[in-house]
Design a protein around this motif. Structure first.
Motif, mmCIF file in Angstrom:
data_model
loop_
_atom_site.group_PDB
_atom_site.id
_atom_site.type_symbol
_atom_site.label_atom_id
_atom_site.label_comp_id
_atom_site.label_asym_id
_atom_site.label_seq_id
_atom_site.Cartn_x
_atom_site.Cartn_y
_atom_site.Cartn_z
ATOM 1 N N PHE A 53 -3.349 -7.114 5.217
ATOM 2 C CA PHE A 53 -3.154 -6.247 4.116
ATOM 3 C C PHE A 53 -1.754 -6.544 2.994
ATOM 4 O O PHE A 53 -2.034 -6.126 1.964
ATOM 5 C CB PHE A 53 -3.086 -4.775 4.679
ATOM 6 C CG PHE A 53 -3.819 -3.859 5.934
ATOM 7 C CD1 PHE A 53 -4.843 -3.780 5.385
ATOM 8 C CD2 PHE A 53 -3.792 -3.162 6.281
ATOM 9 C CE1 PHE A 53 -6.209 -3.648 5.765
ATOM 10 C CE2 PHE A 53 -4.670 -2.991 7.237
ATOM 11 C CZ PHE A 53 -6.123 -2.450 6.932
ATOM 12 N N HIS A 54 -1.028 -6.963 4.164
ATOM 13 C CA HIS A 54 0.447 -7.534 2.554
ATOM 14 C C HIS A 54 -0.106 -7.572 1.694
ATOM 15 O O HIS A 54 0.450 -8.247 0.262
ATOM 16 C CB HIS A 54 1.927 -7.861 3.833
ATOM 17 C CG HIS A 54 1.779 -6.732 3.988
ATOM 18 N ND1 HIS A 54 2.692 -6.700 5.454
ATOM 19 C CD2 HIS A 54 2.234 -5.306 3.808
ATOM 20 C CE1 HIS A 54 3.160 -5.538 6.109
ATOM 21 N NE2 HIS A 54 2.575 -5.129 5.240
ATOM 22 N N SER A 55 -0.708 -9.643 2.132
ATOM 23 C CA SER A 55 -1.659 -10.786 1.848
ATOM 24 C C SER A 55 -1.899 -9.929 0.430
ATOM 25 O O SER A 55 -2.280 -10.209 -0.390
ATOM 26 C CB SER A 55 -2.079 -11.713 2.332
ATOM 27 O OG SER A 55 -3.559 -11.288 2.476
ATOM 28 N N LEU A 56 -3.067 -8.707 0.214
ATOM 29 C CA LEU A 56 -3.882 -8.310 -0.363
ATOM 30 C C LEU A 56 -2.887 -7.274 -1.549
ATOM 31 O O LEU A 56 -3.048 -6.567 -2.233
ATOM 32 C CB LEU A 56 -4.745 -7.882 -0.117
ATOM 33 C CG LEU A 56 -5.915 -8.436 1.246
ATOM 34 C CD1 LEU A 56 -7.041 -7.788 1.882
ATOM 35 C CD2 LEU A 56 -6.418 -8.969 0.119
ATOM 36 N N GLY A 57 -2.247 -6.890 -0.938
ATOM 37 C CA GLY A 57 -1.659 -6.017 -2.492
ATOM 38 C C GLY A 57 -0.718 -5.095 -1.548
ATOM 39 O O GLY A 57 0.087 -4.186 -2.252
ATOM 40 N N ALA A 58 -0.652 -4.477 -0.074
ATOM 41 C CA ALA A 58 -0.442 -3.298 0.792
ATOM 42 C C ALA A 58 0.957 -3.955 -0.011
ATOM 43 O O ALA A 58 2.722 -4.503 0.687
ATOM 44 C CB ALA A 58 -0.921 -3.380 2.116
ATOM 45 N N PRO A 59 2.327 -2.240 0.262
ATOM 46 C CA PRO A 59 3.477 -2.751 -0.213
ATOM 47 C C PRO A 59 3.939 -2.991 0.970
ATOM 48 O O PRO A 59 3.556 -2.186 2.336
ATOM 49 C CB PRO A 59 3.913 -0.658 -0.984
ATOM 50 C CG PRO A 59 2.682 -0.139 -0.246
ATOM 51 C CD PRO A 59 1.390 -0.898 -0.092
ATOM 52 N N GLY A 60 5.704 -3.468 1.630
ATOM 53 C CA GLY A 60 6.110 -3.524 2.463
ATOM 54 C C GLY A 60 6.295 -2.607 3.455
ATOM 55 O O GLY A 60 6.363 -3.038 5.116
ATOM 56 N N TRP A 61 6.559 -0.928 3.335
ATOM 57 C CA TRP A 61 7.008 -0.358 4.136
ATOM 58 C C TRP A 61 5.249 0.158 4.752
ATOM 59 O O TRP A 61 5.285 0.969 5.504
ATOM 60 C CB TRP A 61 7.126 1.345 3.294
ATOM 61 C CG TRP A 61 6.230 1.232 1.982
ATOM 62 C CD1 TRP A 61 6.552 1.499 0.763
ATOM 63 C CD2 TRP A 61 5.454 2.412 1.972
ATOM 64 N NE1 TRP A 61 5.415 2.073 -0.315
ATOM 65 C CE2 TRP A 61 4.310 2.869 0.436
ATOM 66 C CE3 TRP A 61 4.593 2.867 2.927
ATOM 67 C CZ2 TRP A 61 2.956 3.568 0.179
ATOM 68 C CZ3 TRP A 61 3.452 4.133 2.490
ATOM 69 C CH2 TRP A 61 2.916 4.244 1.198
ATOM 70 N N VAL A 62 4.185 -0.664 4.605
ATOM 71 C CA VAL A 62 3.029 -0.331 5.381
ATOM 72 C C VAL A 62 3.538 -0.725 6.503
ATOM 73 O O VAL A 62 2.912 -2.883 6.179
ATOM 74 C CB VAL A 62 1.499 -0.274 4.867
ATOM 75 C CG1 VAL A 62 0.493 -0.043 5.796
ATOM 76 C CG2 VAL A 62 1.508 0.374 3.602
ATOM 77 N N ASP A 63 4.212 -0.654 7.380
ATOM 78 C CA ASP A 63 3.974 -1.630 8.653
ATOM 79 C C ASP A 63 3.671 -1.183 10.271
ATOM 80 O O ASP A 63 3.007 -0.096 9.767
ATOM 81 C CB ASP A 63 5.977 -2.215 8.358
ATOM 82 C CG ASP A 63 6.264 -0.677 8.666
ATOM 83 O OD1 ASP A 63 5.546 0.177 8.407
ATOM 84 O OD2 ASP A 63 7.982 -1.005 8.341
#
Length: 163
Positions: A53-63
Protein backbone atom coordinates in the motif's frame (compact mmCIF):
# COMPACT_ATOMS: atom_id res chain seq x y z
CA UNK A 1 -35.10 -1.79 31.21
CA UNK A 2 -38.55 -1.08 29.77
CA UNK A 3 -40.98 -3.64 31.07
CA UNK A 4 -43.64 -2.89 28.49
CA UNK A 5 -45.15 -5.94 26.81
CA UNK A 6 -43.57 -6.77 23.49
CA UNK A 7 -46.04 -7.05 20.61
CA UNK A 8 -46.32 -10.61 19.31
CA UNK A 9 -45.06 -9.56 15.86
CA UNK A 10 -41.75 -8.37 17.36
CA UNK A 11 -41.07 -11.42 19.56
CA UNK A 12 -39.39 -13.56 16.86
CA UNK A 13 -37.07 -10.67 15.97
CA UNK A 14 -36.15 -10.16 19.63
CA UNK A 15 -35.39 -13.88 19.97
CA UNK A 16 -33.19 -13.76 16.87
CA UNK A 17 -31.37 -10.74 18.27
CA UNK A 18 -30.81 -12.57 21.57
CA UNK A 19 -29.47 -15.58 19.67
CA UNK A 20 -27.20 -13.30 17.61
CA UNK A 21 -25.91 -11.65 20.78
CA UNK A 22 -25.15 -15.04 22.32
CA UNK A 23 -23.30 -16.24 19.20
CA UNK A 24 -21.38 -12.96 19.05
CA UNK A 25 -20.44 -13.25 22.75
CA UNK A 26 -19.01 -16.74 22.18
CA UNK A 27 -17.01 -15.53 19.17
CA UNK A 28 -15.80 -12.45 21.06
CA UNK A 29 -14.72 -14.54 24.06
CA UNK A 30 -12.73 -16.80 21.74
CA UNK A 31 -10.95 -13.83 20.16
CA UNK A 32 -10.21 -11.81 23.28
CA UNK A 33 -9.23 -14.67 25.57
CA UNK A 34 -7.02 -16.49 23.07
CA UNK A 35 -3.66 -16.91 24.86
CA UNK A 36 -1.66 -15.13 22.14
CA UNK A 37 -2.59 -12.12 19.97
CA UNK A 38 -4.92 -13.38 17.26
CA UNK A 39 -2.92 -11.65 14.52
CA UNK A 40 0.36 -13.26 15.62
CA UNK A 41 0.58 -15.58 12.61
CA UNK A 42 -0.65 -12.90 10.23
CA UNK A 43 1.71 -10.09 11.21
CA UNK A 44 4.21 -10.82 8.41
CA UNK A 45 1.44 -10.82 5.78
CA UNK A 46 0.01 -7.64 7.20
CA UNK A 47 3.41 -5.94 7.09
CA UNK A 48 3.82 -7.03 3.46
CA UNK A 49 0.38 -5.68 2.57
CA UNK A 50 1.18 -2.37 4.27
CA UNK A 51 4.47 -2.13 2.33
CA UNK A 52 2.55 -2.71 -0.89
CA UNK A 53 0.00 0.00 0.00
CA UNK A 54 2.84 2.41 0.82
CA UNK A 55 4.55 1.64 -2.49
CA UNK A 56 1.27 2.50 -4.22
CA UNK A 57 1.14 5.86 -2.49
CA UNK A 58 -0.71 5.21 0.78
CA UNK A 59 0.33 7.73 3.44
CA UNK A 60 2.71 6.67 6.18
CA UNK A 61 0.07 6.97 8.90
CA UNK A 62 -1.65 3.91 7.41
CA UNK A 63 0.29 1.52 9.59
CA UNK A 64 -0.12 -1.45 11.90
CA UNK A 65 -1.44 0.74 14.72
CA UNK A 66 -4.21 2.08 12.48
CA UNK A 67 -5.11 -1.39 11.21
CA UNK A 68 -5.27 -2.70 14.78
CA UNK A 69 -7.48 0.21 15.87
CA UNK A 70 -9.85 -0.30 12.93
CA UNK A 71 -9.99 -4.03 13.73
CA UNK A 72 -10.90 -3.22 17.34
CA UNK A 73 -13.64 -0.84 16.22
CA UNK A 74 -14.97 -3.50 13.83
CA UNK A 75 -14.81 -6.16 16.56
CA UNK A 76 -17.16 -4.23 18.86
CA UNK A 77 -19.47 -2.72 16.21
CA UNK A 78 -21.73 -5.82 16.31
CA UNK A 79 -21.91 -5.58 20.11
CA UNK A 80 -23.40 -2.09 19.94
CA UNK A 81 -25.58 -2.96 16.97
CA UNK A 82 -27.08 -6.18 18.35
CA UNK A 83 -27.53 -4.95 21.90
CA UNK A 84 -29.05 -1.61 20.87
CA UNK A 85 -31.41 -3.38 18.48
CA UNK A 86 -32.44 -5.75 21.27
CA UNK A 87 -33.16 -2.91 23.71
CA UNK A 88 -36.15 -0.63 23.50
CA UNK A 89 -35.62 2.78 21.89
CA UNK A 90 -35.68 4.41 25.31
CA UNK A 91 -32.76 2.31 26.58
CA UNK A 92 -30.71 1.49 23.48
CA UNK A 93 -28.08 4.13 24.39
CA UNK A 94 -26.97 1.69 27.10
CA UNK A 95 -25.46 -0.53 24.40
CA UNK A 96 -22.58 1.93 23.95
CA UNK A 97 -21.99 2.11 27.70
CA UNK A 98 -22.13 -1.67 28.07
CA UNK A 99 -19.70 -2.07 25.16
CA UNK A 100 -17.22 0.31 26.79
CA UNK A 101 -17.53 -1.43 30.18
CA UNK A 102 -17.18 -4.91 28.66
CA UNK A 103 -14.10 -3.73 26.78
CA UNK A 104 -12.53 -2.35 29.97
CA UNK A 105 -13.27 -5.64 31.73
CA UNK A 106 -11.75 -7.64 28.91
CA UNK A 107 -8.59 -5.55 28.85
CA UNK A 108 -8.27 -5.86 32.65
CA UNK A 109 -8.69 -9.65 32.42
CA UNK A 110 -6.09 -9.82 29.65
CA UNK A 111 -3.64 -7.78 31.74
CA UNK A 112 -4.15 -9.97 34.81
CA UNK A 113 -4.60 -13.43 33.29
CA UNK A 114 -2.96 -13.56 29.86
CA UNK A 115 0.73 -12.64 29.89
CA UNK A 116 0.94 -13.15 26.11
CA UNK A 117 -1.64 -10.44 25.44
CA UNK A 118 -1.23 -6.66 25.52
CA UNK A 119 -3.96 -4.74 27.31
CA UNK A 120 -4.06 -1.04 26.48
CA UNK A 121 -6.37 1.92 27.10
CA UNK A 122 -6.18 2.51 23.33
CA UNK A 123 -7.96 -0.82 22.78
CA UNK A 124 -10.67 0.14 25.29
CA UNK A 125 -11.26 3.40 23.41
CA UNK A 126 -11.34 1.70 19.99
CA UNK A 127 -13.68 -1.04 21.23
CA UNK A 128 -15.91 1.56 22.89
CA UNK A 129 -16.01 3.53 19.65
CA UNK A 130 -17.09 0.39 17.80
CA UNK A 131 -19.94 -0.23 20.26
CA UNK A 132 -20.98 3.44 20.02
CA UNK A 133 -21.01 3.31 16.20
CA UNK A 134 -23.14 0.16 16.30
CA UNK A 135 -25.55 1.94 18.65
CA UNK A 136 -25.66 5.00 16.38
CA UNK A 137 -26.45 2.73 13.43
CA UNK A 138 -29.50 1.45 15.31
CA UNK A 139 -30.61 5.01 16.12
CA UNK A 140 -30.22 5.92 12.43
CA UNK A 141 -32.16 2.83 11.32
CA UNK A 142 -34.98 3.47 13.75
CA UNK A 143 -35.25 7.16 12.87
CA UNK A 144 -35.37 6.61 9.10
CA UNK A 145 -39.18 6.58 9.09
CA UNK A 146 -39.70 9.44 11.51
CA UNK A 147 -38.60 12.23 9.19
CA UNK A 148 -41.31 14.72 8.47
CA UNK A 149 -42.82 14.06 5.12
CA UNK A 150 -44.50 16.81 3.16
CA UNK A 151 -48.25 16.74 3.52
CA UNK A 152 -50.03 15.13 0.62
CA UNK A 153 -52.08 17.58 -1.35
CA UNK A 154 -55.75 16.82 -1.33
CA UNK A 155 -57.51 17.18 -4.67
CA UNK A 156 -59.87 20.15 -4.74
CA UNK A 157 -63.37 19.27 -3.67
CA UNK A 158 -66.04 19.49 -6.29
CA UNK A 159 -68.94 21.74 -5.50
CA UNK A 160 -72.09 19.82 -4.68
CA UNK A 161 -74.72 19.89 -7.41
CA UNK A 162 -77.46 22.32 -6.67
CA UNK A 163 -75.50 24.55 -4.31
Amino acid sequence: MDMQPVPAARRPRRHLLALGLAAYAVLLAGVVFWPQPVDRGLRGYLDQALELFHSLGAPGWVDYTLVEAVANVALFFPAGLLLAARLTPRWCWLAAVVGLCVSAGIEAAQALLLPGRYATPHDVMANGLGAALGTIAVYAWRSRGTKRRPARRQPPRKAAAGS
